[in-house]
Design an enzyme around this catalytic site. Structure first.
Site, short mmCIF file in Angstrom:
data_model
loop_
_atom_site.label_atom_id
_atom_site.label_comp_id
_atom_site.label_asym_id
_atom_site.label_seq_id
_atom_site.Cartn_x
_atom_site.Cartn_y
_atom_site.Cartn_z
N THR A 130 7.49 -9.19 3.79
CA THR A 130 8.52 -9.58 2.84
C THR A 130 9.53 -10.54 3.46
O THR A 130 9.98 -11.49 2.80
CB THR A 130 9.27 -8.33 2.31
OG1 THR A 130 8.33 -7.44 1.72
CG2 THR A 130 10.34 -8.70 1.31
N CYS A 172 3.28 -0.08 0.03
CA CYS A 172 2.73 -1.43 0.25
C CYS A 172 3.22 -2.05 1.55
O CYS A 172 2.91 -3.20 1.85
CB CYS A 172 3.05 -2.34 -0.93
SG CYS A 172 1.80 -2.27 -2.25
N PHE A 173 4.07 -1.33 2.30
CA PHE A 173 4.42 -1.69 3.68
C PHE A 173 5.13 -3.05 3.77
O PHE A 173 4.91 -3.81 4.72
CB PHE A 173 3.17 -1.69 4.56
CG PHE A 173 2.21 -0.59 4.20
CD1 PHE A 173 2.50 0.72 4.53
CD2 PHE A 173 1.07 -0.85 3.48
CE1 PHE A 173 1.65 1.76 4.17
CE2 PHE A 173 0.20 0.17 3.11
CZ PHE A 173 0.50 1.47 3.45
N CYS A 174 5.94 -3.35 2.77
CA CYS A 174 6.67 -4.62 2.73
C CYS A 174 5.70 -5.81 2.85
O CYS A 174 6.01 -6.81 3.50
CB CYS A 174 7.72 -4.69 3.85
SG CYS A 174 9.05 -3.51 3.67
N ASN A 175 4.55 -5.68 2.23
CA ASN A 175 3.55 -6.75 2.23
C ASN A 175 2.83 -6.75 0.89
O ASN A 175 1.68 -6.34 0.79
CB ASN A 175 2.56 -6.57 3.38
CG ASN A 175 1.68 -7.79 3.60
OD1 ASN A 175 1.41 -8.55 2.69
ND2 ASN A 175 1.22 -7.97 4.83
#
Length: 587
Positions: free
Chosen positions: A145, A414-417
């Site tokens: 992100t 979503c793991f900042c992705n």
């Protein structure tokens, strides 16, 4: 046999040739000495944060007790000691990445995100005009992100941002620039991760030189390309050689490597582009001279001092010195860490991908661009969703809660992705917007919307991870998915019950072949397609006496005593989910 599948011998056999587990001594001794707080815990979120060893903390606090460190902007003795120590740490960082001060400058920041923001603000962008095309900011869609967020700054400068899918960059040789087009001086920036924080995919470091030379071009446009290599995930377990792969900008966060200190990162800037960087704000310590009553400001000559606004976090920087020392002492260096962590990830992936229900359906769906055959292409990260016998996804929040009951620490969401999440889970742009309208936001526990997953589960290994961590995780998956009687009713079938005891870790490396897991043997056919297991895991019914106990358990007056390992299990919370995919009511 399942016991053999989860044994240290199977782990040895699965390890790629030439790769060694451990660091030459007993990993159990290292864990007990340096990470006693991990006793009884399976920590599998090293991509989220590494864990600091006891000796790092002791060396750092001893240093602070024995020395006086003053503000490095002062000129007294204690301040000069701080300044000299900071410069030594800069040198140590450059040495770690196999480069020198002749080629790179270290700019300390509050983390990788702040380093990325600095690049977006300081890059010599040329805005778009009606007369000529301006700069372009291109980024791989499989990016954090904080990389994608750079487009907010570029947009304010009238610079166009272009997302690039991983498959498209592989086809971008056709976009190669002619000599005339390369003579154009308009600067463009391409950003990509050395390692995906979502799946662990390692993108080719050769892209750095190929893009800078014009052999590859993210898009067809005249100009000069610069490369931002997001190395935050990569450097936690792999050696980045900047002597070979000379990217223009490399942002990192040190807690990903050492676990401590947090809130400290750095931007490594190639000295060839450093003079082109622009800066508007100037803070304390960055000015050679300025006037308070007139618009006059002259920056310091040093690139680092020019961009480090205010007093740097000097005590945290001093902690880095001990971080490098301790990491080298415990492991022998990043290459050994790379071998160790890949051996664990390769084995876990191999076992996880072979687990089947009795009807032949897979237990998990793994999201990966590789087959975990090479550490050059894959890091120690496994991303997946758990499936039921019908192939439907079990929400990641439910998996996370079950893992917590086993004291297994994973990461979900979503793991900042978002880009990688969409690509691997097949989530469209419209799905993201609909999910938002349904109440789902990044980081919450709404894991399914209309029966479709909004995220996944991620496990990741670090330098202190052990075979027992991988074994405990695999036992958890098998016990909760292939032993249904263990999770749906308070009784266990003796046929499918799996022990949670771990093998002893007396093995310094792969030399000891006798340490086997103490798990009752269950054949592969029983795990995959044996009808007797079908009866046990799907159609099994308790004997009449046990059935009566179940009925009693739900009566108003009964007080059931459920036991596991001889200890009573206490219900601490009850949650009701009246509406699918919505929040729960706690009883």
């Amino acid at each position: 046999m399942a016991g053999e599948l989860l044994s240290f011998r199977a782990f040895q056999a699965a390890c790629p040739a030439g790769y060694e587990y451990g660091y030459g001594g007993s990993l159990r001794d290292l864990r007990e000495r340096e990470f006693p707080r991990l006793q009884g815990i399976t920590y599998l979120d090293h991509a989220g944060s590494a864990l600091f060893p006891e000796s790092l903390l002791k060396a750092f606090t001893d240093d602070l007790r024995n020395n006086v460190y003053g503000n490095p902007h002062s000129q007294n003795i204690s301040s000069k000691l701080t300044y000299d120590t900071i410069e030594h740490v800069r040198y140590r960082i450059l040495q770690h990445f196999n480069t020198t001060a002749e080629d790179y400058t270290i700019i300390f920041t509050s983390g990788c995100t702040a380093a990325l923001k600095l690049v977006a603000e300081a890059f010599p962008w040329i805005p778009e005009t009606t007369k000529q095309p301006g700069s372009r900011f291109c980024y791989l869609t499989d990016s954090h992100t904080s990389v994608v967020g750079m487009r907010g700054i570029t947009a304010s400068m009238n610079v166009l941002s272009v997302p690039i899918k991983p498959k498209d960059i592989l086809l971008s040789e056709k976009n190669g620039l002619s000599a005339e087009e390369q003579n154009c001086t308009t600067p463009h920036l391409f950003s990509y991760p050395a390692q995906s924080n979502f799946s662990g995919t390692k993108y080719p470091l050769s892209w750095v030189q190929d893009i800078k030379s014009g052999k590859l071009s993210p898009i067809k446009i005249p100009g000069k390309w610069f490369v931002l290599l997001d190395a935050a995930s990569y450097v936690s377990s792999s050696l980045l050689d900047l002597g070979v792969h000379q990217a223009d900008f490399i942002p990192i966060s040190f807690y990903k490597i050492f676990g401590f200190p947090t809130g400290l990162g750095a931007l490594l800037v190639n000295n060839r582009i450093a003079p082109l960087l622009r800066k508007t704000y100037f803070g304390g310590g960055t000015a050679a001279a300025y006037l308070a009553e007139d618009d006059f400001y002259f920056p310091r000559k040093s690139i680092a001092e020019r961009f480090e606004d205010g007093t740097v976090s000097f005590l945290d920087i001093i902690a880095l010195k001990h971080g490098f020392d301790v990491l080298e002492k415990l492991t022998g260096g990043m290459e050994k860490i790379n071998q160790h962590t890949f051996a664990l990830a390769h084995y876990t992936y191999t076992v996880l991908s072979t687990l089947k229900y009795a009807n032949g359906a897979p237990v998990v769906r793994i999201y990966s661009d590789t087959d975990f055959s090479s550490p050059e292409a894959q890091g120690p990260i496994i991303n997946f969703n758990v499936l039921d016998e019908n192939g439907e996804v079990i929400g990641f929040s439910q998996v996370d809660k079950m893992a917590s009951l086993y004291n297994i620490h994973v990461r979900t969401g979503c793991f900042c992705n978002t880009g990688a999440c969409q690509m691997h889970l097949g989530i469209s742009n419209e799905d993201i917007q609909r999910n938002l309208q349904a109440g789902h936001v990044c980081g919450d526990d709404i894991d399914l919307v209309d029966g479709r997953p909004t995220g996944s589960v991620r496990i990741s290994f670090g330098y202190m991870s052990s075979f027992e961590d991988a074994q405990a995780f695999l036992k958890f998956i098998i016990a909760t998915r292939l032993s249904k009687s263990d999770t749906e009713i308070p009784f266990q079938s003796s046929v499918t019950k799996l022990t949670t005891e771990s093998v002893s870790d007396d093995h310094p490396s792969f030399n000891n072949t006798d340490k086997l897991s103490q798990i009752p043997h269950i054949s592969d056919t029983e795990l995959r397609n044996n009808s007797s297991v079908t009866k046990t895991t799907v159609n099994w019914q308790p004997p009449e006496a046990e059935a009566e106990s179940i009925r009693a358990a739900v009566s108003e007056t009964a007080v059931p005593t459920c036991r596991r390992g001889g200890k009573p299990i206490t219900v601490t919370n009850i949650y009701l989910y009246p509406i699918k995919s919505c929040s729960a009511f706690e009883v």
